[in-house]
Each structure stands twice: as C-alpha cells, then as structure tokens.
Write a protein that holds these residues in place. Structure first.
Motif, mmCIF file in Angstrom:
data_model
loop_
_atom_site.group_PDB
_atom_site.id
_atom_site.type_symbol
_atom_site.label_atom_id
_atom_site.label_comp_id
_atom_site.label_asym_id
_atom_site.label_seq_id
_atom_site.Cartn_x
_atom_site.Cartn_y
_atom_site.Cartn_z
ATOM 1 N N SER A 96 0.840 -1.191 0.000
ATOM 2 C CA SER A 96 0.000 0.000 0.000
ATOM 3 C C SER A 96 0.877 1.243 0.000
ATOM 4 O O SER A 96 2.098 1.149 0.168
ATOM 5 C CB SER A 96 -0.921 0.005 1.222
ATOM 6 N N GLY A 97 0.242 2.378 -0.187
ATOM 7 C CA GLY A 97 0.958 3.644 -0.096
ATOM 8 C C GLY A 97 1.257 4.320 -1.415
ATOM 9 O O GLY A 97 1.806 5.420 -1.438
ATOM 10 N N GLY A 98 0.927 3.673 -2.503
ATOM 11 C CA GLY A 98 1.169 4.293 -3.801
ATOM 12 C C GLY A 98 0.243 5.474 -4.028
ATOM 13 O O GLY A 98 -0.680 5.733 -3.254
ATOM 14 N N GLY A 99 0.495 6.190 -5.105
ATOM 15 C CA GLY A 99 -0.344 7.333 -5.425
ATOM 16 C C GLY A 99 0.257 8.160 -6.532
ATOM 17 O O GLY A 99 1.219 7.751 -7.189
ATOM 18 N N LEU A 100 -0.316 9.330 -6.721
ATOM 19 C CA LEU A 100 0.145 10.274 -7.725
ATOM 20 C C LEU A 100 0.945 11.369 -7.030
ATOM 21 O O LEU A 100 0.464 11.971 -6.067
ATOM 22 C CB LEU A 100 -1.053 10.879 -8.456
ATOM 23 N N ALA A 135 8.662 -6.341 14.410
ATOM 24 C CA ALA A 135 7.604 -6.493 15.414
ATOM 25 C C ALA A 135 6.219 -6.368 14.786
ATOM 26 O O ALA A 135 5.266 -7.016 15.219
ATOM 27 C CB ALA A 135 7.782 -5.459 16.514
ATOM 28 N N LYS A 136 6.121 -5.540 13.747
ATOM 29 C CA LYS A 136 4.836 -5.322 13.079
ATOM 30 C C LYS A 136 4.727 -6.071 11.763
ATOM 31 O O LYS A 136 3.742 -5.910 11.038
ATOM 32 C CB LYS A 136 4.615 -3.825 12.852
ATOM 33 N N HIS A 137 5.745 -6.858 11.438
ATOM 34 C CA HIS A 137 5.733 -7.645 10.200
ATOM 35 C C HIS A 137 5.465 -6.758 8.979
ATOM 36 O O HIS A 137 4.628 -7.088 8.121
ATOM 37 C CB HIS A 137 4.696 -8.763 10.275
ATOM 38 N N THR A 138 6.151 -5.654 8.943
ATOM 39 C CA THR A 138 5.894 -4.690 7.880
ATOM 40 C C THR A 138 7.200 -4.232 7.244
ATOM 41 O O THR A 138 8.195 -4.001 7.935
ATOM 42 C CB THR A 138 5.132 -3.470 8.426
ATOM 43 N N LEU A 139 7.161 -4.120 5.945
ATOM 44 C CA LEU A 139 8.273 -3.634 5.140
ATOM 45 C C LEU A 139 7.917 -2.254 4.621
ATOM 46 O O LEU A 139 6.750 -1.981 4.318
ATOM 47 C CB LEU A 139 8.492 -4.581 3.966
ATOM 48 N N PHE A 140 8.928 -1.391 4.518
ATOM 49 C CA PHE A 140 8.691 -0.034 4.029
ATOM 50 C C PHE A 140 9.652 0.299 2.886
ATOM 51 O O PHE A 140 10.737 -0.260 2.796
ATOM 52 C CB PHE A 140 8.890 0.987 5.155
ATOM 53 N N LEU A 141 9.222 1.235 2.074
ATOM 54 C CA LEU A 141 10.118 1.811 1.072
ATOM 55 C C LEU A 141 9.853 3.307 1.045
ATOM 56 O O LEU A 141 8.803 3.747 0.580
ATOM 57 C CB LEU A 141 9.892 1.204 -0.314
ATOM 58 N N GLN A 142 10.791 4.068 1.586
ATOM 59 C CA GLN A 142 10.699 5.520 1.553
ATOM 60 C C GLN A 142 11.317 5.994 0.246
ATOM 61 O O GLN A 142 12.493 5.746 -0.014
ATOM 62 C CB GLN A 142 11.426 6.128 2.738
ATOM 63 N N MET A 143 10.524 6.657 -0.552
ATOM 64 C CA MET A 143 10.974 7.108 -1.867
ATOM 65 C C MET A 143 11.001 8.639 -1.882
ATOM 66 O O MET A 143 9.971 9.275 -1.613
ATOM 67 C CB MET A 143 10.040 6.585 -2.956
ATOM 68 N N SER A 157 4.276 0.719 2.001
ATOM 69 C CA SER A 157 4.278 -0.258 3.081
ATOM 70 C C SER A 157 3.887 -1.611 2.537
ATOM 71 O O SER A 157 3.179 -1.713 1.531
ATOM 72 C CB SER A 157 3.281 0.144 4.174
ATOM 73 N N CYS A 158 4.339 -2.645 3.200
ATOM 74 C CA CYS A 158 3.980 -4.011 2.828
ATOM 75 C C CYS A 158 3.740 -4.779 4.118
ATOM 76 O O CYS A 158 4.690 -5.055 4.862
ATOM 77 C CB CYS A 158 5.090 -4.638 2.009
ATOM 78 N N ALA A 159 2.485 -5.110 4.359
ATOM 79 C CA ALA A 159 2.134 -5.874 5.550
ATOM 80 C C ALA A 159 2.203 -7.359 5.226
ATOM 81 O O ALA A 159 1.603 -7.812 4.246
ATOM 82 C CB ALA A 159 0.729 -5.496 6.001
#
Length: 117
Positions: A7-11, A73-81, A21-23
């Motif tokens: 999630s987190g995509g957009g224009l 701990a939250k089982h989440t991956l992030f990508l800050q672009m 984010s990736c849960a």
C-alpha cells in the motif's frame, strides 16, 4: 497462508516523496529477506531494493533516493521514496525471498506509483 499486502502508492509530482508499506503474514517474518520490485507498462519487472535481517541493497537507479526498512515487530516492510522521477512510475510489488538462490516465492498485489512532471 503467506500474504503480502502493499500500500501507499499514489500520484506525486516529480521531486516529491512517497512511502510504501507491505504488511506480511503467514510466515516467520524475521527469518526472510523481503524485496521491492516494480514494473512499468511495456517493461520487464525489475528489482528495486531488498532487505534481510542484516543488510540491504538497492538498484543503481534508486540509490540515494530510496530507503528500505522493516519493522519485524509489526511484520511490515517499508520503502521511503524521495526525489521521485517520472521514470519511477510503475506498479510496485513486495515479495518474500524463498530462501533458495535468488528466487522470491510470494508476491503482494502491487501498488501503483505515478510521478507526474
């Protein structure tokens, strides 16, 4: 059942920022490397970044602009672009490393990132 939900995509305008984010669920998150991939229309899928418990790596095209991280701990991956460019426009996928060779065995559904001029 292994599940990955990106999630987190957009224009966003060129030069702007987004955080993906990736849960993840259904597997021992800490034990596996997780990667971000992207695919633009008419192009092959390419690896963007990946992270294990101890190290991370980036494609040359995003080095210095993207930062991968994980919250075990939250089982989440992030990508800050940051400093996004039009050529970053693509559908972004997260994927779980299989543990064998260079293959990834489970993929999320993708989130669209569109960078306008």
């Amino acid at each position: 059942e292994v599940q990955l939900q990106a999630s987190g995509g957009g224009l966003v305008q060129a030069g702007g920022s987004l955080r993906l984010s990736c849960a993840a669920s259904g597997f021992t998150f800490d034990d596996y490397a997780i990667g971000w991939f992207r695919q633009a229309p008419g192009k092959e899928r390419e690896g963007v970044s990946c992270i294990s418990s101890s190290e991370s790596g980036y494609a040359d095209s995003v080095k210095g602009r993207f930062t991968i991280s994980r919250d075990n701990a939250k089982h989440t991956l992030f990508l800050q672009m940051t400093n996004l460019k039009q050529e970053d426009t693509a559908t972004y996928y997260c994927a779980k490393y299989s543990g064998l060779g260079s293959s990834y065995d489970h993929w999320g559904q993708g989130t669209q990132v569109t960078v306008s001029s």
